[in-house]
Design a protein around this motif. Sequence first.
Motif, PDB file in Angstrom:
ATOM      1  N   THR B  51       0.840  -1.202   0.000  1.00  0.00           N
ATOM      2  CA  THR B  51       0.000   0.000   0.000  1.00  0.00           C
ATOM      3  C   THR B  51       0.878   1.257   0.000  1.00  0.00           C
ATOM      4  OG1 THR B  51      -1.832  -1.101   1.122  1.00  0.00           O
ATOM      5  CG2 THR B  51      -1.697   1.301   1.353  1.00  0.00           C
ATOM      6  N   THR B  52       0.553   2.192  -0.894  1.00  0.00           N
ATOM      7  CA  THR B  52       1.243   3.482  -0.907  1.00  0.00           C
ATOM      8  C   THR B  52       0.430   4.492  -0.103  1.00  0.00           C
ATOM      9  OG1 THR B  52       0.132   4.084  -2.967  1.00  0.00           O
ATOM     10  CG2 THR B  52       2.324   3.090  -3.167  1.00  0.00           C
ATOM     11  N   ALA B  54       0.061   8.942   1.067  1.00  0.00           N
ATOM     12  CA  ALA B  54       0.461  10.344   0.963  1.00  0.00           C
ATOM     13  C   ALA B  54      -0.431  11.131   1.910  1.00  0.00           C
ATOM     14  CB  ALA B  54       0.301  10.847  -0.461  1.00  0.00           C
ATOM     15  N   GLY B  77       6.577   6.642   2.080  1.00  0.00           N
ATOM     16  CA  GLY B  77       5.479   6.431   1.130  1.00  0.00           C
ATOM     17  C   GLY B  77       4.794   5.073   1.198  1.00  0.00           C
ATOM     18  N   LYS B  78       5.093   4.288   2.253  1.00  0.00           N
ATOM     19  CA  LYS B  78       4.483   2.959   2.378  1.00  0.00           C
ATOM     20  C   LYS B  78       3.696   2.856   3.680  1.00  0.00           C
ATOM     21  CE  LYS B  78       8.289   0.688   2.254  1.00  0.00           C
ATOM     22  NZ  LYS B  78       9.142  -0.511   2.409  1.00  0.00           N
ATOM     23  N   GLU B 118       6.042   2.162   8.279  1.00  0.00           N
ATOM     24  CA  GLU B 118       4.758   1.759   7.683  1.00  0.00           C
ATOM     25  C   GLU B 118       3.619   1.963   8.676  1.00  0.00           C
ATOM     26  OE1 GLU B 118       5.641  -1.762   4.607  1.00  0.00           O
ATOM     27  OE2 GLU B 118       6.375  -2.187   6.632  1.00  0.00           O
ATOM     28  N   SER B 210       1.454   5.560  -7.297  1.00  0.00           N
ATOM     29  CA  SER B 210       2.647   5.772  -6.475  1.00  0.00           C
ATOM     30  C   SER B 210       2.389   6.829  -5.404  1.00  0.00           C
ATOM     31  CB  SER B 210       3.818   6.234  -7.353  1.00  0.00           C
ATOM     32  OG  SER B 210       3.594   7.568  -7.772  1.00  0.00           O
ATOM     33  N   ALA B 211       3.210   6.789  -4.354  1.00  0.00           N
ATOM     34  CA  ALA B 211       3.071   7.762  -3.269  1.00  0.00           C
ATOM     35  C   ALA B 211       3.281   9.187  -3.779  1.00  0.00           C
ATOM     36  CB  ALA B 211       4.074   7.446  -2.153  1.00  0.00           C
ATOM     37  N   GLN B 212       4.218   9.360  -4.712  1.00  0.00           N
ATOM     38  CA  GLN B 212       4.489  10.703  -5.253  1.00  0.00           C
ATOM     39  C   GLN B 212       3.260  11.265  -5.966  1.00  0.00           C
ATOM     40  OE1 GLN B 212       6.502   8.058  -5.614  1.00  0.00           O
ATOM     41  NE2 GLN B 212       8.160   8.716  -4.229  1.00  0.00           N
ATOM     42  N   GLN B 215       0.609  12.113  -3.532  1.00  0.00           N
ATOM     43  CA  GLN B 215       0.916  13.331  -2.772  1.00  0.00           C
ATOM     44  C   GLN B 215       0.466  14.579  -3.528  1.00  0.00           C
ATOM     45  OE1 GLN B 215       2.129  13.491   0.441  1.00  0.00           O
ATOM     46  NE2 GLN B 215       1.435  15.605   0.168  1.00  0.00           N
ATOM     47  N   GLY B 247      -3.556  -0.683  -4.151  1.00  0.00           N
ATOM     48  CA  GLY B 247      -3.076  -1.231  -5.423  1.00  0.00           C
ATOM     49  C   GLY B 247      -3.790  -2.495  -5.858  1.00  0.00           C
ATOM     50  N   ASP B 258       2.759   5.624 -11.858  1.00  0.00           N
ATOM     51  CA  ASP B 258       3.838   6.131 -11.001  1.00  0.00           C
ATOM     52  C   ASP B 258       4.049   7.628 -11.135  1.00  0.00           C
ATOM     53  OD1 ASP B 258       4.344   3.657 -10.016  1.00  0.00           O
ATOM     54  OD2 ASP B 258       6.004   3.206 -11.383  1.00  0.00           O
TER      55      ASP B 258
END
Lengths: 417, 417
Positions: B51-52, B54, B77-78, B118, B210-212, B215, B247, B258
């Motif tokens: 799991t990501t 933000a 980011g996890k 995490e 993705s976490a980015q 965010q 995800g 991503d």
Amino acid sequence: MTHDVAKISPFAPTELADLPVIEGVRFAACEAGIRYKNRDDLMVAVVDPGTTVAGVLTQSKTCSAPVLWCRQSLEGGKARILVVNSGNANAFTGKKGREAVEATAEFAMKATGCGRDEVYLASTGVIGEPLEAGKFRHLLDGLVTSAKADAWPRAARAIMTTDTYPKLATRKARIGNVEVSINGFCKGAGMIAPDMATMLCFLFTDAAVSAQALQQIMSSGAATSFNCMTIDGDTSTSDTCLIFATGAAAKRGQKPVDEVGDPALAEFTAAVHDLLKELAIMVAKDGEGLSKFVTLVIEGAESDAAARRIGLSVANSPLVKTAIAGEDPNWGRVVMAVGKSGEAADRDNLSIWFGSRAVAEKGERAASYDEPTIAAYMKSREIDIRVDVGVGGPGRATIWTCDLTQDYFAINADYRS
Amino acid sequence: MTHDVAKISPFAPTELADLPVIEGVRFAACEAGIRYKNRDDLMVAVVDPGTTVAGVLTQSKTCSAPVLWCRQSLEGGKARILVVNSGNANAFTGKKGREAVEATAEFAMKATGCGRDEVYLASTGVIGEPLEAGKFRHLLDGLVTSAKADAWPRAARAIMTTDTYPKLATRKARIGNVEVSINGFCKGAGMIAPDMATMLCFLFTDAAVSAQALQQIMSSGAATSFNCMTIDGDTSTSDTCLIFATGAAAKRGQKPVDEVGDPALAEFTAAVHDLLKELAIMVAKDGEGLSKFVTLVIEGAESDAAARRIGLSVANSPLVKTAIAGEDPNWGRVVMAVGKSGEAADRDNLSIWFGSRAVAEKGERAASYDEPTIAAYMKSREIDIRVDVGVGGPGRATIWTCDLTQDYFAINADYRS
């Protein structure tokens, strides 16, 4: 605009300050029927030729027509007459507002035989309602001719709106070897916040001081008095603070002072600043619906300006103010308000005192914290809160405010009706 | 902390949103006895490996220990687990606060077998009281093993403080040809102001992002939702808004995304923003003691940022808020609050509408102004105010708020007792 709920502030003075006559200044007031019934709502101050003037005005981007007028007149630095009405702020009244100002000024000029830029105007009350200058322009002649040197209390009462008591103060100071007097009165009780408080304030002195020097004294004085006082964080469109110096003390040998910052003005400057502070505290002590007066000292901030911003963040926080009203020593809300100010503060090095007792030290509840003791302190009528924000800086500020009670609501939920 | 005066908000939904199961997310809640009696006050969300995450966190300079923890974890980011308690904010609790966070995280790691970064933690409630992690750390194992995919309402209730109803919402969006779900719930009712509102908000989705990229979606979404909502102008030390993306949709063919700003995320981004806005409005509609919900539109400002600052100045003005509570169409106070914001506004070109009706045009009372009509409008439960600040700029903002009533006082004057 009469409020059944408007009790007299518990901080109302038992007797009014006794203001001496100041040579070259006379007052008159009358009932013009602008909005109120059975009370004066129109006031004039007549000052002798040669009087210098300086002042500070609201920073509001939607300021009133009289404020714009004063801003222009102040450029000349000379005064002969001040006309103030209460009940209607003549703010956000567009073209009609400018016409009312022009008409009032026109009649004030005729009544005193002075120039346009020697007239000063202020209005306070409801915003957005056209002000009918016709209601009082015929009264100006009579007011000017009947003005008296000792009518301070009547003048102070005539400019009140939701104030529950008139606010007057006086000081003496020496310039060289000559003693001069400084008298002042002001009004304000809500829509009060820095830049400036919702407020009219007028100072009069017999000192002989140039407009430039007066301006510097007023600007620096406002910064540590009215601009460190807040009731509800709202800023008026009409704030006006003026000082008139008749120069009559020159007849008693006072050497006129022209230069900004002349050392001869040190005692006079201190007296004016002290007077402004007394009047600012009187305003905070008449905050709408208040039950407690609060003095907040912020220390250890990066600069005095940072300390002031932190202090105002605390003083304007509805959650801090309601906790004080509820006599709840909820210092956590003080931390919250310090944090939201945006200024540097070290959470883990922050300390808070309620009265003389530490409630938080180095970022957590003080070891000596005793809830019953603090709870008992919260029942005081005057509450002192001190905060060291913990970044070890030299910045310090004192802010005066009041609590926020259910009565504030009762007063403001239906002000216009 | 129970309030006799705490009536249910008139805007409470008659039924809760029905949130679908999201693969990879499970919840459990229980009564840990932190402060409340007879209600859940501890909640965990367990998310599958991979799991990501933000998020956005309070800007307070005195933020809580859990906020500092989350700030650090977000760098990775996890996520595997979120632990939230209500009743105590673990804010301004110094070393003890950090110890409570460490202890809670330790036990959360053991319960799920995950790494330090995490783990996500949030606490809400009283500030300045030490949080005894011992009260709930033994419960974490059981919560993790008993967590269920459909426990959304129970999770949403467990994080409430002065909220009068749980706040849940859901959206669907396609990424490529695969439909994903986004569920969210939040809490908040007082100490609510931008940067962020006093607020905890948790979003969960099965999208593979993705976490980015998440965010960027969260930061832009917060700007036009929670950061455009205010109840009392006070900012919490604990605000936390997180989005978890399991995800799981990748198993159904969603191509993982991503890149920040990938066009494949357009519909998903819009859905997240819309969900955030719905949740923000739910918070404003549960403002402490409110009687009316207010939507404020500012137009014609120099920029969107200027419009937002003007809107917040109006929305946070005690005088504007009390007038609305009193059903008084006192548009003069709106002008005052525009003026005090410091942003460019042209007094003589400013227009204001209450509902569909103009009350002020070009700097003065509208020619069509009819007091009885506007007064009748003010009795509405939802009030729309639109202001054109008159400088002809492209800036526009929508702000949500509520009125300020005597009940706000009753709730906040003695919160701790």
